[in-house]
Every structure is written in C-alpha cells, then in structure tokens.
Design a protein around this motif. Structure first.
Motif, PDB file in Angstrom:
ATOM      1  N   LEU A 366      -9.815  12.169 -10.747  1.00  0.00           N
ATOM      2  CA  LEU A 366     -10.830  11.681  -9.816  1.00  0.00           C
ATOM      3  C   LEU A 366     -11.661  12.871  -9.357  1.00  0.00           C
ATOM      4  N   GLU A 367     -12.910  12.918  -9.781  1.00  0.00           N
ATOM      5  CA  GLU A 367     -13.797  14.009  -9.390  1.00  0.00           C
ATOM      6  C   GLU A 367     -14.362  13.760  -8.002  1.00  0.00           C
ATOM      7  N   MET A 368     -14.401  14.791  -7.199  1.00  0.00           N
ATOM      8  CA  MET A 368     -14.863  14.706  -5.820  1.00  0.00           C
ATOM      9  C   MET A 368     -16.218  15.388  -5.664  1.00  0.00           C
ATOM     10  N   ASP A 369     -16.949  14.963  -4.629  1.00  0.00           N
ATOM     11  CA  ASP A 369     -18.257  15.554  -4.360  1.00  0.00           C
ATOM     12  C   ASP A 369     -18.143  16.887  -3.623  1.00  0.00           C
ATOM     13  N   HIS A 370     -16.993  17.134  -2.992  1.00  0.00           N
ATOM     14  CA  HIS A 370     -16.812  18.348  -2.205  1.00  0.00           C
ATOM     15  C   HIS A 370     -15.423  18.923  -2.487  1.00  0.00           C
ATOM     16  N   PRO A 371     -15.209  20.193  -2.198  1.00  0.00           N
ATOM     17  CA  PRO A 371     -13.875  20.783  -2.403  1.00  0.00           C
ATOM     18  C   PRO A 371     -12.801  20.072  -1.590  1.00  0.00           C
ATOM     19  N   ILE A 372     -11.599  20.008  -2.171  1.00  0.00           N
ATOM     20  CA  ILE A 372     -10.466  19.338  -1.520  1.00  0.00           C
ATOM     21  C   ILE A 372      -9.804  20.326  -0.563  1.00  0.00           C
ATOM     22  N   VAL A 373      -9.655  19.918   0.679  1.00  0.00           N
ATOM     23  CA  VAL A 373      -8.969  20.729   1.677  1.00  0.00           C
ATOM     24  C   VAL A 373      -7.483  20.406   1.696  1.00  0.00           C
ATOM     25  N   GLU A 374      -7.140  19.132   1.688  1.00  0.00           N
ATOM     26  CA  GLU A 374      -5.753  18.687   1.781  1.00  0.00           C
ATOM     27  C   GLU A 374      -5.690  17.232   1.341  1.00  0.00           C
ATOM     28  N   PHE A 375      -4.513  16.800   0.894  1.00  0.00           N
ATOM     29  CA  PHE A 375      -4.325  15.384   0.610  1.00  0.00           C
ATOM     30  C   PHE A 375      -2.895  15.004   0.970  1.00  0.00           C
ATOM     31  N   LEU A 396      -8.680  14.700   2.079  1.00  0.00           N
ATOM     32  CA  LEU A 396      -9.562  15.355   3.039  1.00  0.00           C
ATOM     33  C   LEU A 396     -10.415  16.372   2.297  1.00  0.00           C
ATOM     34  N   LEU A 397     -11.705  16.114   2.249  1.00  0.00           N
ATOM     35  CA  LEU A 397     -12.653  17.019   1.609  1.00  0.00           C
ATOM     36  C   LEU A 397     -13.343  17.873   2.663  1.00  0.00           C
ATOM     37  N   GLU A 398     -14.095  18.854   2.219  1.00  0.00           N
ATOM     38  CA  GLU A 398     -14.798  19.721   3.168  1.00  0.00           C
ATOM     39  C   GLU A 398     -15.801  18.953   4.002  1.00  0.00           C
ATOM     40  N   LYS A 399     -16.373  17.883   3.429  1.00  0.00           N
ATOM     41  CA  LYS A 399     -17.401  17.150   4.145  1.00  0.00           C
ATOM     42  C   LYS A 399     -17.216  15.640   4.054  1.00  0.00           C
ATOM     43  N   ASP A 400     -16.010  15.183   3.771  1.00  0.00           N
ATOM     44  CA  ASP A 400     -15.802  13.738   3.673  1.00  0.00           C
ATOM     45  C   ASP A 400     -14.309  13.437   3.748  1.00  0.00           C
ATOM     46  N   LEU A 401     -13.997  12.192   4.014  1.00  0.00           N
ATOM     47  CA  LEU A 401     -12.625  11.686   4.045  1.00  0.00           C
ATOM     48  C   LEU A 401     -12.590  10.409   3.234  1.00  0.00           C
ATOM     49  N   ILE A 402     -11.763  10.393   2.182  1.00  0.00           N
ATOM     50  CA  ILE A 402     -11.658   9.197   1.350  1.00  0.00           C
ATOM     51  C   ILE A 402     -10.184   8.822   1.216  1.00  0.00           C
ATOM     52  N   VAL A 403      -9.944   7.538   0.954  1.00  0.00           N
ATOM     53  CA  VAL A 403      -8.601   7.020   0.748  1.00  0.00           C
ATOM     54  C   VAL A 403      -8.603   6.252  -0.574  1.00  0.00           C
ATOM     55  N   VAL A 404      -7.711   6.638  -1.490  1.00  0.00           N
ATOM     56  CA  VAL A 404      -7.633   6.054  -2.824  1.00  0.00           C
ATOM     57  C   VAL A 404      -6.516   5.013  -2.841  1.00  0.00           C
ATOM     58  N   ASP A 405      -6.810   3.861  -3.413  1.00  0.00           N
ATOM     59  CA  ASP A 405      -5.840   2.769  -3.534  1.00  0.00           C
ATOM     60  C   ASP A 405      -5.011   2.986  -4.802  1.00  0.00           C
ATOM     61  N   LEU A 406      -3.697   3.223  -4.645  1.00  0.00           N
ATOM     62  CA  LEU A 406      -2.813   3.450  -5.793  1.00  0.00           C
ATOM     63  C   LEU A 406      -2.243   2.168  -6.365  1.00  0.00           C
ATOM     64  N   THR A 407      -2.452   1.068  -5.688  1.00  0.00           N
ATOM     65  CA  THR A 407      -1.860  -0.191  -6.153  1.00  0.00           C
ATOM     66  C   THR A 407      -2.677  -0.856  -7.250  1.00  0.00           C
ATOM     67  N   GLN A 408      -3.870  -0.358  -7.528  1.00  0.00           N
ATOM     68  CA  GLN A 408      -4.703  -0.908  -8.591  1.00  0.00           C
ATOM     69  C   GLN A 408      -4.877   0.142  -9.679  1.00  0.00           C
ATOM     70  N   SER A 409      -4.940  -0.312 -10.910  1.00  0.00           N
ATOM     71  CA  SER A 409      -4.924   0.608 -12.052  1.00  0.00           C
ATOM     72  C   SER A 409      -6.158   1.501 -12.123  1.00  0.00           C
ATOM     73  N   ASN A 410      -7.297   1.020 -11.618  1.00  0.00           N
ATOM     74  CA  ASN A 410      -8.515   1.839 -11.678  1.00  0.00           C
ATOM     75  C   ASN A 410      -8.688   2.741 -10.468  1.00  0.00           C
ATOM     76  N   PHE A 411      -7.736   2.709  -9.549  1.00  0.00           N
ATOM     77  CA  PHE A 411      -7.719   3.572  -8.366  1.00  0.00           C
ATOM     78  C   PHE A 411      -9.047   3.562  -7.591  1.00  0.00           C
ATOM     79  N   PRO A 412      -9.456   2.398  -7.092  1.00  0.00           N
ATOM     80  CA  PRO A 412     -10.684   2.369  -6.278  1.00  0.00           C
ATOM     81  C   PRO A 412     -10.430   3.002  -4.913  1.00  0.00           C
TER      82      PRO A 412
END
Length: 1169
Positions: A366-375, A396-412
């Motif tokens: 999964l490519e991110m728009d900003h560097p990864i700080v922590e997950f 947790l990215l440098e300029k964003d916060l995203i949450v990935v769904d692991l229960t689906q195969s395409n990881f939305p």
C-alpha cells in the motif's frame, strides 16, 4: 432614469487628528485623533476612555442606552482543536475502550474516539513525545517525552491532567512497555539498562536489569540502546529485551539471569511475538525479517527479504531499505498477518512510502502519500496469548491518518470522520460565522455529499471510544477555509465539532496553464496562482465572493440546479495617475525597514528586466485566462462573474487588499494599493475604477502630492508553506501589517455592459465617458471630503524629535512613505453627509493612511428597473463609521437580498421582484441623531453619533503594540468591540461607551499565520490557525466556559474487560507459569529495595486536584457508572441464583435415584449382581 441627488452645496470637510490604526476587515489604517481628545488619552497599554463633546444630542443618546454587558460576562478559554496533529511522533490504541492517542514533536497529545470525542492536551515542557502507552481499560495513559520524563495522564475526566511525573536524570529513555493488567512499567534506556516503574505510585523499583549482566561476559562491545521490551505471552516471568546492535536477550525475572541470547549481524528495529510465545519475529536494517524459535536460538528459524530480488547461486541476497517496524498477528481460521513499513529495494528510489501486508502467499504493498511515522494493528483481543484476529491497521503518516480494513481482500481504507484534511492544501485565509441560518448546513451538506470520494470500506469506523452529546449549545456555526490551490471548504462547526459540508474549486473557472504559457502569471506569483486571499459571504442571500493572489474577484450564486453556461468576465484597470504632476521623490528613508528584503518572498509585481527583455510592454493582460467555452456547473455555488485586474503599462496588477459585497444593492467593491473599483454584478458593468488619490477632493487642506510609482515586490511569505517561518517579532510588532502597499495609477471606469462569455476591458472603451451617457466627468474638485489624519509616532521618529499632532508632522510622514491602499470597505444604509435627515445606500471606504470617506449609491427605485437602469456612484460627505448601531444600542446589519434559486424555472416565470431586507431604523419625528458609528484603529477606538458626527467616546486601546484584528460582535444580544493585539492581548470593550470588559494576555504573535487567520464572530467565539494543519477555537464568553464541561466528550466509559479464553487442561498444565507470576513480590520494595534517588526524580502532578474537580463536576456520570455496575452485579447474581437452583434440582434428582437404587439392591447378595 433617476438623476443623482446633488449634494455639493454641503460638502464641508471635517479634519481630525488621529493616531494611525488598523481595523482589519472593518477599517484598516484609519488614524484619527479627535479635537480635544486629550482627556481620553492614556499612557498605559490599555489606555483610557472618555466622553467627547458631552451634552446636547450626544448626551440624550447616552442616557437612552442602558448597557447590559459587564466584565462577568467575559472569560477567555480554549475550547477545542481541529485538524491533523502537527508533526506527529507516536501512536497508541486502547483495544477495550477503542480510543486512539497521537503524540507530537511539540509535546501535544490528541486523544480520539467516536466522532465528537476529540481531546487536546499539552506537556508544559513542550518536549517531543517519544512513546505512548495506554493502561488498557483503566482510563489512564503513560507518555514518554524527549526530556527523559514519564508522565501519567488521568483520562477519567474530560480534560486530562497529569497525575505523576518521573524525571530520569542520568539515563535517556528509548523504549517503554506496559503488560496488560499490570501495574509495573518496563523502561529501556540508551545505556542498555532496563528499569521498572510502579504505575500506581510512579516510583522507581530497585529491580534493574543492567546491560552488562544481560549480555555474555565475553562480549566486549556495548549492545546499544534498548529498542524493544515485551514479556512472553507464554510466561509473564520472562522478558524479551532487544538491543540495537542485533542482540536479543530472553531474561528470567525470577532468577535474574538470561535464559537465552540471540545474535544477528544486522541492527534490530522492532520485534513482535507469536501469540503462543514460542517464536518471535525481528525486523532489521537490511530489509530482512528473521523468525526465531526459542528452542534453537543459535540461528534464525527463517530469514526473508520480502522486497529483495531472488539471489543468484553463490551470491548473497540483495539488501533493501530498513524495515522500521513489523507486527506478527495470528488468526484462528487463516494464515497469520505480517505487516511492516519500509523494506523497499534501493533501486526504486522514486517509490513512495509504503506499508506491506503479507497474508499467506499474498503480498500487498500500500503506497502512501506521506512518510509513515507509526502504525498499529487493531486486534479483537487485548490478551497477547490468544489468537489476535486483526481487523484493521491504523497508519499514522506525517500529514494524514488512515485506517486500513484487513477483513476485505482488497484492503480498502475507512472513511475518516475526523477533519484531518484541513491542510489538504495549505490554508491561506479563514472566516467564522456563528448563529447563521439553520437551513444552510443541511443545504450545503446535501450538495457536498454528492461529490464525496468512493471506494471506502463499507464497515463502520473502528475507533468508537468515549461518549459525546450535543450539550446546551444549539445555534449553527460555519467555518470557511480558503486554500492555496484555490479551493474553498465549508465546515459545520456546531457544538464544537467540525465536519466538512461542501468544497468549491474556484480554479475551475480558469483555463489550465500549459507548459510555457502563462508567463504573466508566473512573473507575479511563483506558485499557487489560484491561492485564496479574502473571503466574503452573506449567509442570508447566499452570495459568496473570493479574491485571489492573481488579482481576481469571483462572485458566486447558490443554486440547487445544474446549468451549462458561459462564464462572464470583466477586466478592470487600476493605476495611479501622476499625469501633469511632477513631484521629486524625497531621499528620506522610510521609518521602518522593508520587511520584503528580510523575508523569503514571492515576487508579485514582476521586474523591469523581464518586461524589457521581451521587447513589448505588457498592457491590458490579465494574470489568468477565464474559460470562454460553455462550462457545466453542478448544483451548489456557480460562478456569476469573474473580475480581473490587468497589467497597465508594463506594471502587473497589485493584490486586492479589501473586498465587500452587497446582495441588496447588487454591487461588489474591491481595492488595492492603486485604487478602488465598484462593479454592478447584476448588470455586469464597472461603475467606478479610480486611483486612490483621485478619491479626495481639491479642498483637502493638506494637499498631499503623489509620487512616481515605484516597484515593490509584495511578499506572501508563509502563505502556502506547511513549515513554520516566524517573522522576527521586533520587526512585526513595530510595523503595521498594512504598510507594505505600493502607490499606483488610476484610470477612468466604464459603464458598458459585458455580454456573456466575453471580456470587456476598460482600455477598449477608454473614449467612453467614465460616468456613462449624460453624466458629468468626475474630477478632483468634486471628490469626496475626507479627514486628514497624521501617522503614528514611531520609535525612530521619536528619537529625532518629539511628536506633535500637527499638519507638518502629517506631511512629513506622508512624504516618507506615500503608500496608500484601500484597506476596508463596508456597505450600509446610513447618513451620506453631516446633518443629513435621511438615510441612503452608502459605501464606506478606508485607506491605509487613515482616510475615511463615503460613496453614495443612487439605486433605481423600482425593482424592475434595477436590472436595466444604471446605478449612480457619487462621492459625498465625510462619514466616520464602519459599523453602525441604532439609537437603542442594537447593532445594525447591512441590508441583504433574500435568497432564491436563480435557475429555478418556476421562480423565473414569476415576477422579477427582489425581496430585500434593509434593516433600517424606524422613522422618528424626533429631531436628533439616529445612529452610532464605531471606528477602531491600530491604537484606539472611537464612537460617533450620526448625522451630527459628534464624537461621544474615545478609548486608547494600546500604546506599545498595535491591533491585528478587530470586529464588532454580538454577545448576549448586546454589541461589543473585540480586539486582538500583536502583543498577544485579547481585549473586549462594551458599546457604545467603550468600557473595558476584558484584557487577557492570551497569545503572542509568533507567526504571520496567526495574524492572517485570527477572526472573531458572534456568541463569544473566535479561531485561528495554530499550526499549518490545525485550527484552534476559543471563546471569550463566560457562559460558554461554564458550559464547556458538558459539551466536551467523555474519554473513558465503564466497559467490562473481556474474559480470557479457556486455555484448557493441557495448556494450563504445560503452558508455563505465567499465571502464577507475582510482580509485586518481585519488584516491590520489600524484595527489590529502593532505587537510587539520583537516578530519577518523582514530580507530583496537578491531576489529583483536577481529578477531584472532575469527579465533583461529573456526579451524574459517576451515578450512571454506579448504576451500570449495580445492574451488572444484579444480572450476575440472577444468573448465579438460576445456576444454584438448577444444581439443587439436579442434586434432589440424584438423591432420589440413589435412594431407589439402594432400596433395589438392599437385600441382594454379592453374587446376585
């Protein structure tokens, strides 16, 4: 056609001496000192207030108004912070409470739960947060900061407070670990030692694991800092210690010795256990993952380089970038998840930061728009010795916060309910509207929801901790943010929440610039040519207007219907005419240094060399090209008119410094350092386009002589940067924000209409009379009367000679710096001249040199004629106001047009009659004044009565600083004047008496971003951009401060900790001795002794007292929790009673059957069985 009313006979100028002052959005740069104002002046920072011209009409007015506001109505406090935490460093999650904590480099902590639960707290030291650890389901949080201090936060109150702090004196903290349901915290240090802290008392235990005892005695090198600590899932008496150089020690806490040691050639970044406690995985600096088995620690059980190329025979595997963190999570019904950040190949330098998910044989990057700080991986159970069952990953990215769904195969990813995208494009301006029409929020949301992004996970947001209710505040609030890419965002800010309603892209009205094109724009703005500078919104009429850095103004109207139409555009020339005037430029230096030479600036005015090199002088060229083809406009705000300033004789257009719109009059006015333009957006005509100097009348006693225009590169430093670039305080505090405007030229306006899809340049119709057919030419002799006002005393001027309020001082100041920009515009129904008996539509104009004048608007009388008959724009007498109150003391609102959909076919078939709300004072037969006018300056505020123009009150607001922002606002149905100074003071004054109600040293001006975005609104609300990614809201209302506790969300709610799974007989027998491990016996003072006092210092926090206050203020919450506990206890007792009754029934049945068997076989012999 109605003829203009002649008022030349009574144009009597009024001359006042006032100190220079700056009223942003209402009056910038007005400097005035009324005759006889000595009694009202003061030498302190707060100044004083006094009545001017007591008695007479003014005295009658003062007696009629009973001011209700007192100092008890006001108090300053921060309410809530919105946006993405700036410069994040740490992340933690409570799997039972479902709350998330984020630490930042500035020492801030944001705690997030369900929408509405958003808390901000700050370490007083400001040290960066290194790590966060929740006390799972205990309502507490441990933070480790870069100043080597541990803090324990109490989350059982709405505003968290520190209960304890522990400062390490001789060692630096590198890693912390708190086992689930344990009160002992493991702390690793840079020296390689491991200390243990009691969470309840926050006292250091005497039990220490020294690095030289952990490693083998034969090892000669230091293992490096501790990078990992965790207890074994199989046995809580065993601790896994990871060192940076690749050494891993499995330490037996009871025997105080190393049970086994693991060595690897590459540095270790992170470690994670398999839930059975027999294996653990390490991530290394060469991009490899190693899996170790406790039974064979001599070498890795498995070594993989996930993103490395397959090695050829006899060659070593290719190394990759370091894997900074890995998590190893098991599932009951599928393969385990291996999730890590980093580890990409070095030959793919252009690859973006990525998160890799390995599930079985499938590898997803999964490519991110900003560097990864922590997950962090979110799992179903808090117990480390059970199947983890991961369901989501928080990144947790440098300029964003995203949450990935692991229960689906395409990881939305999940749709983020928090306003984390405020900084999607850098914020350049803000506007705040409280108590706006209630239907606006629903209307904007219904339009904006249609344009939301798709592809999100269909599951609910997994961070659902805490509880929140609407509270007592019910009025709607809307925040508008303008951005560097030309976008506008409307936010629902009601009840201290923030949710995006609607997004408008203003850049869509312009053609996209191709490579090599748009040179005229590049010479003005290096980047972000669509950046928004000013916003004007009328919520009642839904008229919206913006101005951008490329010298354009766009007027929008709101419609629920989609249309396809051509965009109407106008081109306006604004220049300063020095024709027939020869004035040598003085050789004197300006009183203050030019900030543009000391700050990183973007050229906004081009350069002479650029123009000369092209060989052609640019003229009548706009900075951007408006689309000429028909454009589809979706429902929402649709462009009604685009107005662009053009190049004049090789000079680029200057940025717009003031903007005002009147929906009732159908007029927009804007100005810059060259002059003023007034445009009729109903008939699409330019009514007025004049240089600033030509707005003054010839009877001006001071006869200011214009200078030749000189080029000055205006700066917009900090407009689009995400990094802080604070302006030197000694420069900013001594210089007005409005002193960077340059003189220019003026030219004649045009009254020719513009057809749809075509541009109309005033240069093309230069032969047309500027006033239209049958109108007299507008000359300086017929110019509006204005007040000559001397500039303020500066430090350098006072060194040369003492300042006196005289004409010569004014002239010398003007000669030093004759920059004069239009800084404030205001439409209002008011008195057009002194002692006038009737009110009329007026436009108030203020300049950066302190001039105030009025322009009278002569509108057609009939509604039907408004669409065809021209509007007269006539300069008139002097007026001293940019905010008005009626004789009862109520704030008068500008007139507006009631909104109706311009594209509704049914409404178009009806009459064209416009419904106007004029907000005019009721007619009275009494002779006397009918209005108050309020003027606020950089230094002082004054109140006048109209139409007599009598000065009633004056108050010196500050002597040592200047005002950045001032607004007349309404609180508790009464008007007051709110000011924010450059020295950080927030001051509130009652109206009309200007009595000080509040003076608090709140926020020093450390960055121009604060000055650019600070704004007041009604109901005691204000906001500013506290960082490039966050908006801070505050209140100056005592009532809201009192109710704030009820409005904030609860961070902790009573939830029963889930029970551990039954391990089974065999696992309990052979699964280790973890369940019988007693940490208290091992780490307590009785067995381990006391730690050295010089090693760490215990600091009691204020959280104990705050906790008592929170408990006292949350009695209902405690009663609720007690009731829940009683209900749960009663339910468990009921279940126990049912089980007991069942057991009794079974026992009775068993007894009965046993008795029957006994009777049956009582007399039988043994051989009869």
């Amino acid at each position: 056609m109605p003829t203009p009313r002649s008022r030349r006979g009574s144009l009597t100028p009024v001359f006042l001496k006032m100190k220079k002052f700056n009223f942003r959005k209402v009056l910038d740069g007005l400097t005035a000192s009324s005759p006889g104002s000595g009694s009202g002046s003061g030498s302190n920072s707060s100044g004083g207030s006094g009545a001017m011209h007591p008695g007479g009409t003014a005295g009658v007015l003062r007696e009629e108004i009973q001011e209700t506001l007192t100092s008890e109505y006001f108090h300053i406090c921060k309410t809530v912070r919105h946006g993405f935490p700036y410069q994040p460093t740490a992340l933690a999650f409570d799997p039972v409470q479902k709350t998330l904590a984020i630490g930042t480099r500035t020492g801030a902590i944001r705690i997030l739960g369900r929408p509405g639960v958003d808390c901000y707290c700050q370490h007083e030291s400001g040290a960066a947060v290194l790590q966060l650890q929740f006390l799972i389901n205990e309502g507490a949080l441990v933070s480790a900061s870069s100043d080597d201090t541990l803090h324990l936060w109490n989350l059982r109150q709405k505003r968290p407070a520190i209960l304890h702090s522990l400062k390490f004196n001789r060692e630096r903290i590198t890693y912390c670990h708190l086992p689930f349901q344990s009160k002992w915290l493991y702390v690793g240090t840079e020296r390689g030692n491991t200390h243990i802290v009691n969470i309840e008392s926050f006292i250091l235990s005497g039990y220490v694991i020294m690095w030289n005892k952990a490693i083998e005695l034969s090892t000669k090198t230091h293992p490096g800092p501790v990078v990992h600590l965790s207890d074994s899932p199989r046995d809580e008496g065993k601790l896994l210690i990871g060192y940076e150089n690749g050494t891993v020690v499995f330490w037996d806490l009871k025997s105080k010795r190393a049970e086994l040691r693991v060595y690897y050639d590459e540095a270790i970044h992170s470690i994670d256990w398999h839930h059975e406690g027999k294996q653990f995985m390490c991530s290394h600096s060469d991009g490899s993952l190693t899996l170790w088995n406790l039974k064979s620690p001599s070498r890795p059980f498995q070594t993989t380089i996930p993103h490395g190329k397959s090695p050829r025979e006899g060659r070593k595997s290719e190394s990759c970038k370091p894997i900074l963190k890995v998590e190893y999570k098991t599932c009951r019904n599928s393969e385990p998840f291996i999730i890590f950040s980093g580890g990409l190949s070095y030959d793919k330098a252009c690859r973006r930061p990525s998160l890799t998910i390995m599930h079985g044989k499938a590898i997803t990057v999964l490519e991110m728009d900003h560097p990864i700080v922590e997950f962090l991986t979110l799992c179903e159970t808090p117990y480390p010795n059970e199947f983890q069952e991961p369901y989501a990953v928080v990144v947790l990215l440098e300029k964003d916060l995203i949450v990935v769904d692991l229960t689906q195969s395409n990881f939305p990813i999940f749709e983020n309910p928090y306003p984390m995208d405020i900084h999607e494009s850098p914020v350049t301006c803000t506007a705040y509207f409280a108590d706006c029409p209630p239907d606006l929020i629903l209307v904007l949301y219904s339009i904006g929801v249609k344009h939301k992004k798709q592809g999100y996970s269909n599951k609910e947001w997994p961070i659902t901790g805490g509880a929140w209710n609407l509270g007592t505040q019910t009025y709607p609030e809307i925040i508008i943010t303008g951005h560097a890419d030309g976008s506008i965002k409307f936010w629902d800010a009601s009840a201290i929440t923030l949710q995006m309603l609607y997004k408008l892209k203003t850049a869509k009205v312009f053609e996209k610039q191709k490579v090599g094109e748009g040179k005229q724009t590049c010479e003005i703005v290096e980047e972000d040519p669509y950046a928004i500078q000013m916003i004007y919104w009328c919520p009642e009429s839904r008229i919206f207007c913006v101005s951008g850095v490329s010298a354009y103004v766009i007027i929008y109207k709101f419609s629920r219907h989609e249309i396809t139409t051509e965009i109407v555009s106008l081109e306006v020339r604004l220049q300063y005419d020095v024709e027939d005037i020869i004035t040598p430029e003085p050789e004197t230096s300006p009183p203050f240094p030019d900030l543009s030479s000391q700050l990183p600036s973007r050229s906004l005015s081009g350069s002479t060399n650029t123009v000369a090199s092209e060989g052609v002088t640019k003229d009548s060229i706009p900075c951007l090209n408006v689309k000429t083809r028909p454009v589809r406009m979706p429902p929402g705000y649709q462009a009604e008119l685009v107005i662009q300033l053009v190049w004049v004789d090789g000079e680029p257009p200057q940025q717009i410094t003031s903007l005002a719109v009147s929906s009732a009059y159908g007029i927009v006015a804007f100005g810059n350092c060259n002059g003023l333009a007034v445009v009729d957006f109903i008939q699409k005509t330019v009514l007025l386009s004049m240089g600033t100097i030509d707005l003054y009348r010839s009877s001006d006693l001071y006869q200011r002589q214009p200078r030749s225009p000189r080029k000055n590169k205006q700066f917009i430093a900090g407009l689009t940067e995400l990094n802080d670039s604070p302006v030197p305080l000694e420069l900013e505090r001594c210089k007005s924000p409005t002193s960077d405007h340059v003189n220019g030229h003026y030219t004649s306006p045009t009254s020719q209409s513009c057809s749809s899809g075509k541009r109309l340049s005033s240069a093309d119709v230069s032969k047309v009379n500027r006033w239209g057919p049958g109108r007299p030419p507008f000359r300086k002799a017929q110019s509006a009367a204005c007040m000559e006002i001397s500039l303020p005393v500066t430090t350098e001027e006072s060194r040369e000679n003492s300042y006196n309020r005289s004409r010569s001082s004014s002239i010398s100041s003007i000669d030093k710096d004759s920059k004069e920009a239009i800084t404030a515009l205001y439409f209002m129904e008011s008195f057009a001249r002194k002692n006038d008996s009737t009110i009329s539509p007026c436009l108030f104009v203020g300049t950066s040199l302190g001039m105030v004048l009025i322009i009278s608007l002569n509108l057609p009388s009939a509604d039907e004629q408004r669409f065809t008959e021209p509007v007269m724009v006539l300069p008139s007498g002097a007026v001293l106001t940019f905010s008005c109150m009626d004789r009862t003391g109520a704030l008068m609102q500008p007139p507006y047009e009631v909104w109706k959909d311009p594209n509704n076919i049914d409404e178009n078939e009806k009459s064209l009659r416009r419904k106007l709300v004029m907000n005019c004072p009721s007619p009275s037969q009494d002779i006397g004044d009918h209005q108050y006018t309020i003027i606020c300056s950089e230094k002082q505020a004054k109140v006048f009565s109209l139409p007599s123009q009598t000065c009633l009150y004056v108050h010196n607001i500050t002597e040592t600083s200047f005002i950045l922002q001032a607004d007349v606002v309404v609180l508790c149905n009464s008007a007051c004047l709110a000011c924010f100074c450059a020295n950080g003071h927030i001051m509130i004054m009652s109206l009309p008496s200007l009595r000080p109600m509040l003076d608090v040293n709140y926020l020093p001006l450390t960055d121009m971003r604060i000055a650019r975005t600070f704004c007041f609104t009604n109901e005691g609300q204000a906001l500013y951009l506290v960082s490039p990614t966050e908006i801070q809201r505050l209140t100056y209302s005592q009532e809201m401060c009192d109710n704030l506790q009820d409005m904030l969300g609860d961070l902790f709610t009573p939830i029963e900790t889930p029970e551990a799974q039954n391990r089974g007989f065999l696992k309990g027998l052979f699964g280790g001795s973890g369940q019988t491990f007693d940490r208290e016996e091992l780490f307590g003072e009785a067995s381990a002794g006391k730690a050295s006092r010089s090693l760490a210092q215990h600091i009691p926090g204020p959280g104990g007292i705050e906790g008592m206050k929170g408990a006292a203020g949350g009695v209902m919450g405690e009663l609720t929790r007690a009731r829940i506990a009683l209900d749960e206890r009663g339910q468990r007792l009921g279940e126990l009673e049912e089980k007991t009754a069942g057991m009794m029934t079974s026992a009775e049945a068993f007894s009965k059957h046993a008795h029957e068997l006994m009777l049956k076989y009582k007399d039988k012999k043994w051989y009869q069985f």
